[in-house]
Each structure stands twice: as C-alpha cells, then as structure tokens.
Design an enzyme around this catalytic site. Structure first.
Site, PDB file in Angstrom:
ATOM      1  N   HIS A  56       0.873  -1.185   0.000  1.00  0.00           N
ATOM      2  CA  HIS A  56       0.000   0.000   0.000  1.00  0.00           C
ATOM      3  C   HIS A  56       0.907   1.232   0.000  1.00  0.00           C
ATOM      4  O   HIS A  56       1.762   1.382   0.879  1.00  0.00           O
ATOM      5  CB  HIS A  56      -0.907  -0.008   1.239  1.00  0.00           C
ATOM      6  CG  HIS A  56      -1.886   1.116   1.241  1.00  0.00           C
ATOM      7  ND1 HIS A  56      -3.127   1.034   0.641  1.00  0.00           N
ATOM      8  CD2 HIS A  56      -1.801   2.365   1.747  1.00  0.00           C
ATOM      9  CE1 HIS A  56      -3.767   2.181   0.780  1.00  0.00           C
ATOM     10  NE2 HIS A  56      -2.990   3.010   1.455  1.00  0.00           N
ATOM     11  N   CYS A  57       0.712   2.106  -0.982  1.00  0.00           N
ATOM     12  CA  CYS A  57       1.580   3.288  -1.098  1.00  0.00           C
ATOM     13  C   CYS A  57       0.874   4.502  -0.502  1.00  0.00           C
ATOM     14  O   CYS A  57      -0.263   4.819  -0.882  1.00  0.00           O
ATOM     15  CB  CYS A  57       1.898   3.535  -2.580  1.00  0.00           C
ATOM     16  SG  CYS A  57       2.825   5.052  -2.847  1.00  0.00           S
ATOM     17  N   ILE A  58       1.544   5.165   0.427  1.00  0.00           N
ATOM     18  CA  ILE A  58       0.932   6.305   1.121  1.00  0.00           C
ATOM     19  C   ILE A  58       0.748   7.499   0.169  1.00  0.00           C
ATOM     20  O   ILE A  58      -0.195   8.273   0.308  1.00  0.00           O
ATOM     21  CB  ILE A  58       1.748   6.680   2.385  1.00  0.00           C
ATOM     22  CG1 ILE A  58       0.997   7.720   3.198  1.00  0.00           C
ATOM     23  CG2 ILE A  58       3.141   7.136   2.058  1.00  0.00           C
ATOM     24  CD1 ILE A  58       1.530   7.931   4.591  1.00  0.00           C
TER      25      ILE A  58
ATOM     26  N   ASN B  60      -3.143   4.263  -2.270  1.00  0.00           N
ATOM     27  CA  ASN B  60      -3.709   3.157  -3.048  1.00  0.00           C
ATOM     28  C   ASN B  60      -2.730   1.990  -3.000  1.00  0.00           C
ATOM     29  O   ASN B  60      -1.555   2.169  -2.667  1.00  0.00           O
ATOM     30  CB  ASN B  60      -3.944   3.599  -4.507  1.00  0.00           C
ATOM     31  CG  ASN B  60      -4.903   2.676  -5.231  1.00  0.00           C
ATOM     32  OD1 ASN B  60      -5.460   1.752  -4.641  1.00  0.00           O
ATOM     33  ND2 ASN B  60      -5.100   2.932  -6.519  1.00  0.00           N
TER      34      ASN B  60
END
Ligand SMILES: [Zn+2]
Ligand SMILES: [Zn+2]
Length: 283
Positions: free
Chosen positions: A120-122, A126
């Site tokens: 999960h990319c901050i 997403n």
C-alpha cells in the site's frame, strides 16, 4: 478496461499527503524555472533554456499524470466475477467474504483484496497491484528523474553556496528552520537552500526506492514475494517480467502513463516458470 475506484483519498491524512506532494513537485519545478535557469542562461530567449523548460514540463506532467492514474485506478478485482468454489492455491478472505487467487492479499487501508498485491503506497493512498503497478512505477520513475534533473541543474548553485557560506552552509541546507531562527540565512537564500537540499535528500531516498522496485520488476516478483522468498516461480524472463509491470506495450508505455498498454492475463491465473520450461521441453 481500467476501472475507477469508488472512493479515493478517504482520510484527512491522504489529502494532506497528496497536497504536500503536489506542492513539492510544483515548488521544485518553479524553483528551477524561476531561480536556477535564469542564473544559468542570462539570455531569456536561449535555445538551451527553452529545451530545459520543455523537458522539465514533460517530466512534471508525466509525474502528475502517473500519480493521478495511480490514485484513480481500482487495484482490486473491480467487476470480475470470482468463483464460488475454492480452487487449488486460492484462499478465502473473511473480510471480503470471497475466494481470491494466488498473489492477492487483503489491504486493510483499501478495505479490499488486491490482485498481485505489492504494497500500500501512502502517496496516492492506493495499493500497488495488478492494475496499478504500471502507474506506481512510472510515478516513482518520473519523480526520481525530476530530482536527478534538478540536482544536475542545481550543481553550480550548491557549489557556490558551500563556498560563500562556509560552516553555516550545512545548517542552512539541511535545517533551514533552525538557520532562519538563528538568523544565519533569510529570504531568497533560505528558500534556495531548502529546495536544493530537498532535491539532494529526496533523490538519495528515491534512488534506494527505485532500485528496490527495478530489481523486483526484473525478477517478476512483488515486494511481499521478495520478503517471503516466494517470487522465483513467477520469474518468466525479462520480456514477460516487463510486460507484467508495464503491460503488453511495455517498450513505449514508460514514455507516458496515457499510452495504452493492456496488462497481460487476467490477474487471476499465472504462468509459472516450471510449467513454462516443461512445455518448452515437451515441444
Ligand atoms: Zn479481502
Ligand atoms: Zn491498499
């Protein structure tokens, strides 16, 4: 067909992060355009200066377009119909109450299972997964490339700053707030020191991130598979691995996130290295 997410940037933190990212990207662009380029090219109609402006605008556009593609595209299963019977190698997710294929995992921030989940990319809040990995990689690449470009343009200015400030330079460059409080630097010099030091630090961090993901891409595995030592069976060689990240049109897809490049397969079933080599032997 890419499906849009139903809900984006759900929390206040998500909105703050993406706003700060835009401010920094546009801030670096304007800093180079309004401060650094006029120092390098005194003649405003210089061909070299205009080429830098075109190149910088193209890099910024691709970075922002990749970021928004990453934010908007659904990394989950979208409208795919999942089987009601549990197939071999599949698992049942108690949160989603559905059967999911190998390489998919539940994300508690996205509140859904994500096909070929990486992490999960901050930035963009997403998941990097089957449908979004191309945009994540393009976003990371163009942000890193922008910082490399900015650092090359800033070189003379940073060199000059070191010589004119002496021992106070480090404080001004890497702790601009303290430099401002103690009156070491102010106004334009402080802003210039902030942006040039930001470019150096962000470039070093970005280089480590991008090298990690390039290595995984070349080996055809996700971050989770790398951590668990599970990715070897999906390593199908350079061409297939590049396709699994950048899509079937991988040779051109890196030029812009707007170039169509459908992903191979369906994200549910995967060709494994052993099966591929067995087929090769039988032929
Ligand atoms: Zn789930
Ligand atoms: Zn997620």
């Amino acid at each position: 067909m890419e499906e849009r997410r139903k809900c984006i940037l759900k929390t206040r933190l998500d909105k703050i992060v993406i706003t700060v990212v835009h401010i920094l990207m546009c801030g670096v662009y304007l800093f180079e355009l309004l401060v650094i380029l006029p120092r390098i090219y005194e003649d405003s109609s210089s061909v070299g200066k205009n080429l830098h402006i075109v190149a910088g605008t193209w890099i910024l556009f691709n970075a922002i377009a990749s970021l928004w593609k990453f934010v908007l595209v659904d990394p989950g299963t979208g409208s795919l119909i999942l089987p009601s019977m549990l197939k071999p190698g599949w698992r049942f997710c108690w949160k989603c109450e559905a059967n999911y294929p190998p390489r998919s995992f539940h994300c508690f921030q996205c509140e859904q299972c994500v096909l070929v989940r990486d992490h999960h990319c901050i930035i963009g809040s997403n998941c990097v997964g089957y449908r979004t990995r191309r945009y994540f990689h393009l976003m990371a690449f163009y942000m890193w490339f922008a910082l490399l470009y900015a650092n090359l343009l800033n070189m003379d200015f940073v060199w000059e700053l070191f010589h004119s400030f002496g021992s106070k330079t480090l404080l001004t460059m890497f702790m601009p707030l303290l430099a401002w409080i103690f009156g070491v630097a102010e106004g334009e010099t402080l802003a210039m020191a902030f942006f040039s030091s930001f470019c150096i630090l962000a470039f070093l961090y970005g280089t480590a991130v991008i090298l990690f993901h390039i290595r995984n891409t070349l080996k055809g595995r996700t971050t989770h598979e790398e951590a668990k030592g599970l990715g070897a069976k999906y390593n199908l060689g350079l061409t297939e691995n590049m396709k699994s990240t950048f899509g079937n049109n991988w040779k051109f897809a890196w030029l812009s996130p707007l170039i169509p490049s459908p992903m191979p397969g369906d994200g549910l079933t995967f060709v494994e290295k052993e099966l591929l080599s067995q087929c090769g032997k039988n032929l």
